[in-house]
Design a protein around this motif. Structure first.
Motif, PDB file in Angstrom:
ATOM      1  N   GLU A   1       0.849  -1.195   0.000  1.00 39.12           N
ATOM      2  CA  GLU A   1       0.000   0.000   0.000  1.00 39.12           C
ATOM      3  C   GLU A   1       0.887   1.248   0.000  1.00 39.12           C
TER       4      GLU A   1
ATOM      5  N   THR B   1       0.606   5.451   0.750  1.00 37.32           N
ATOM      6  CA  THR B   1      -0.204   6.552   1.263  1.00 37.32           C
ATOM      7  C   THR B   1       0.526   7.870   0.987  1.00 37.32           C
TER       8      THR B   1
ATOM      9  N   GLU C   1       3.702   7.615   3.407  1.00 38.73           N
ATOM     10  CA  GLU C   1       4.310   6.342   3.792  1.00 38.73           C
ATOM     11  C   GLU C   1       4.181   5.308   2.671  1.00 38.73           C
TER      12      GLU C   1
ATOM     13  N   HIS D   1       3.905   0.963   2.635  1.00 43.16           N
ATOM     14  CA  HIS D   1       3.777  -0.266   3.417  1.00 43.16           C
ATOM     15  C   HIS D   1       4.380  -1.426   2.617  1.00 43.16           C
TER      16      HIS D   1
ATOM     17  N   THR E   1       6.537  -0.357   7.636  1.00 49.12           N
ATOM     18  CA  THR E   1       6.073   0.934   7.127  1.00 49.12           C
ATOM     19  C   THR E   1       7.223   1.924   7.187  1.00 49.12           C
TER      20      THR E   1
ATOM     21  N   ASP F   1       8.687   5.997   5.975  1.00 52.27           N
ATOM     22  CA  ASP F   1       8.341   7.330   5.491  1.00 52.27           C
ATOM     23  C   ASP F   1       8.708   7.454   4.012  1.00 52.27           C
TER      24      ASP F   1
END
Length: 325
Positions: free
Chosen positions: A223, A225, A228, A230, A239, A241
């Motif tokens: 994933e 975001t 971040e 994952h 996870t 940055d």
């Protein structure tokens, strides 16, 4: 008809241009329809890219390809193919996107963003570079995620994740690292791809060993975001940055276009456009495929240098069907 031709060539890359040259030699009335600019894929290559092939292996139409070093750069290639177009006075319609194709009375009607063209014969030489293999994970559509790389400057002092370990991924990881990015690689396999360019592979391995570039092997991104990434690693979920993601996961032929044209695809995992190996004619009479698309998903087997012969094969097949032309 104003836009009727003996031959329509879809795709203005090196092989499409070579088909146009062979059509010129055969006195066929043709047009090349290109959705972008001349050799659009090469134009969108990374700004500082150097070809793996030597310049003589990229030559077409008897036009000499002179480069400053043994292996030409993107800039030199763009200049070369402009000279090819000028030397042969090729009939190319840039920024003319093909949408679909129908047939009537053995004539094909090609609908484009700039009108309808008709032809007795069609060659599809669209390459695959502009159709990336998607990750199909949450967050892939975020603006910070890119499947194409052009220049390292936007990634200075940024936390960058590079996905993949083939030539493109290693080139990107090294170039952005040397320009000041904090680079992390996420690699599905247990090692850097063995066929990475011989002058690149030791460099990327050494940068990983010394910790300058962080690498997670046997791992996948699950994933993305806003801030971040994952990752699923052998040691469990992680996870980190992140500011940007460059997904160098490879490319594939434009299967949506094949469907719109009516070209059948093999039902196995290679998804090769169905064609005669001797003439390159597809399931559609007088419609041919040329270049790297003929390998389907096995995109590391065909290149400019070993598909130049496709142009001669197809034009000979067309002439054999029309001996009086």
């Amino acid at each position: 008809m104003q836009n009727h031709f003996d031959l329509v060539i879809i795709g203005g890359g090196p092989i499409g241009l070579n088909c146009a040259i062979e059509a010129t030699k055969a006195n066929l009335n043709y047009v090349v329809l290109e959705k972008g600019t001349l050799v659009n894929s090469i134009y969108h290559f990374p700004t500082n890219m150097t070809f793996f092939s030597t310049s003589n292996l990229l030559e077409i139409g008897g036009v000499p390809f002179i480069s400053h070093t043994d292996k030409p750069t993107r800039r030199e290639a763009l200049e070369y193919f402009r000279r090819v177009q000028e030397s042969w006075k090729l009939n190319i319609k840039p920024y003319t996107k093909v949408d679909r194709m129908t047939s009537e009375n053995e004539v094909y009607h090609i609908e484009t963003s700039k009108g309808i063209y008709s032809a007795n014969h069609v060659i599809v030489a669209t390459g695959f570079y502009d159709t990336p293999r998607l990750l199909n994970i949450p967050g892939e559509s975020l603006p910070k995620v890119k499947h194409f790389y052009d220049d390292p400057h936007p990634y200075v002092d940024q936390k960058l994740v590079v996905i993949g370990s083939a030539n493109s991924a290693c080139d990107v990881a090294l170039e952005t690292y040397y320009k000041g990015a904090e680079v992390t690689m996420v690699i599905r396999e247990s090692e850097i791809y063995p066929k990475v360019k011989y002058w690149i592979r030791p460099n990327i391995i050494n940068r990983i060993k010394e910790g300058a570039i962080k690498a997670y092997f046997n791992s996948t991104v699950t994933e993305i975001t806003e801030n971040e990434v994952h990752i699923n690693t052998p040691d469990g979920p992680l996870t980190i940055d992140n500011d940007f993601v460059l997904a160098m996961t490879g490319y594939q032929p434009n299967y949506a276009l094949f469907e719109a044209l009516g070209i059948d695809i093999s039902e196995d995992e290679l998804k090769v456009p169905v064609h005669n190996a001797d003439t390159l004619e597809t399931n559609l009479p007088n419609v041919y495929v040329a270049g790297v698309i003929n390998s389907g998903m096995q995109t590391s087997t065909l290149f400019i240098e070993n598909t130049r012969v496709h142009s001669e094969m197809i034009i000979k097949a067309i002439q054999a069907k029309n001996p009086g032309s």
